[in-house]
Design an enzyme around this catalytic site. Sequence first.
Site, short mmCIF file in Angstrom:
data_model
loop_
_atom_site.label_atom_id
_atom_site.label_comp_id
_atom_site.label_asym_id
_atom_site.label_seq_id
_atom_site.Cartn_x
_atom_site.Cartn_y
_atom_site.Cartn_z
N LYS A 1 0.85 -1.21 0.00
CA LYS A 1 0.00 0.00 0.00
C LYS A 1 0.88 1.25 0.00
O LYS A 1 2.09 1.17 0.25
CB LYS A 1 -0.92 -0.02 1.22
CG LYS A 1 -0.17 0.00 2.56
CD LYS A 1 -1.11 -0.30 3.73
CE LYS A 1 -0.34 -0.34 5.04
NZ LYS A 1 -1.17 -0.84 6.15
N TYR B 1 15.58 30.06 7.68
CA TYR B 1 14.32 30.73 8.07
C TYR B 1 14.21 30.85 9.58
O TYR B 1 14.50 29.91 10.32
CB TYR B 1 13.12 29.92 7.58
CG TYR B 1 12.82 30.06 6.10
CD1 TYR B 1 12.54 31.30 5.54
CD2 TYR B 1 12.81 28.95 5.28
CE1 TYR B 1 12.24 31.42 4.18
CE2 TYR B 1 12.51 29.05 3.92
CZ TYR B 1 12.23 30.30 3.39
OH TYR B 1 11.95 30.42 2.06
#
Length: 358
Positions: A35, A254
């Site tokens: 999956k 940042y």
Amino acid sequence: MSRPVEAIVNLANIRSNFALVGKLAANSRIMAVVKANAYGHGAVPVATALAAADAFGVASLAEAVELREAGITQPVVLLGGVFDRDEMHDVVRYGLQIVVHSGEQFGHLLAAELRAQIVVWLKIDTGMHRLGFEAQDFAEIRRMLEISGKVKEVVLMSHFACADDVDNATTGHQLAVFETAVASLPGEKSLANSAAVLAYPQSHYDWVRPGIMLYGANPMLRPLQAHEMLVPAMTLRSRLVAIHNIAAGESVGYGEQWRAQRPSRIGTVAIGYGDGYPRHASNGTPVLIGGQRVALVGRVSMDFITVDLTDLPSAASGDEVILWGDGLPVEEVARVAGSISYQLLTGVQKRVRRCYLF
Ligand SMILES: *Cc1c(COP(=O)(O)O)cnc(C)c1O
């Protein structure tokens, strides 16, 4: 040169991890769980490489159809079952097997006009309380499935909540609930995920359902033992694209989230959360350059991270950087990023080129 981010997927390593499952659960058949694009490794290449798998497990009809359209012929099981009645047509059309975990899904099955009988994996809730019928209703539901005429075969299944933690008593309790509920019922049985393949041989029954261990990540909270050696299948790598010398007291990235304590040499690597590298990886998260560990410093941005090269003077722009995989377990990166290997692997984005080794 194009943007240098690549996920190298070693299919031979996946086959070797699969072989280990076969050794550990020698009397069980193996449903390889693929999956979420085989946990980010590529469902079709992985399923193609696992020709020896007895079945594949997926989460959605679309994932199952992808395998069928690529020519995969083994049984494919929808682990969450169908999400509405219309999906039942494609279940038959593509020759899929389904989990049935709720009264609603049971209704979809009964209402569907099927031109062939199907295999149903009937799920019992043994304590995880996420999916499945209650233990006391299980025998009756099974009987009703049988008389519905829609079902070729019923596999009895459940799922563990805490098999990764060998000190957690819940697993023993779930095993006991399962054993009691299925004891007198005919049909094949299935319970074990990767952690249980490793740690709970009494849970192997007829089918084991390994996922994460096929990709070489340790599903356990404890370290792997010598006979459990898994090999990482994915190496996520990129390159140094810039180097900056900064003075003590200067900040990087940042929000000025990291500040140099000493004159520092900062390397910029072309990888970011836009590729699936975890934004919450903290200062100090290791990356590998030339086999040496250096520390992530500053915030992870969308396309770049910054690392401290001060103690690795040989590092130069263009050098390869390994974010996880060969020499740096994804579990370790996940831990310092407040995540788990499953999330990091499945989170590798489409813009990351997958390169396959056979
Ligand atoms: C995802 C899944 C698995 C595989 O779990 P791992 O921890 O990756 O081994 C097994 N069974 C079911 C029902 C699942 O949904």
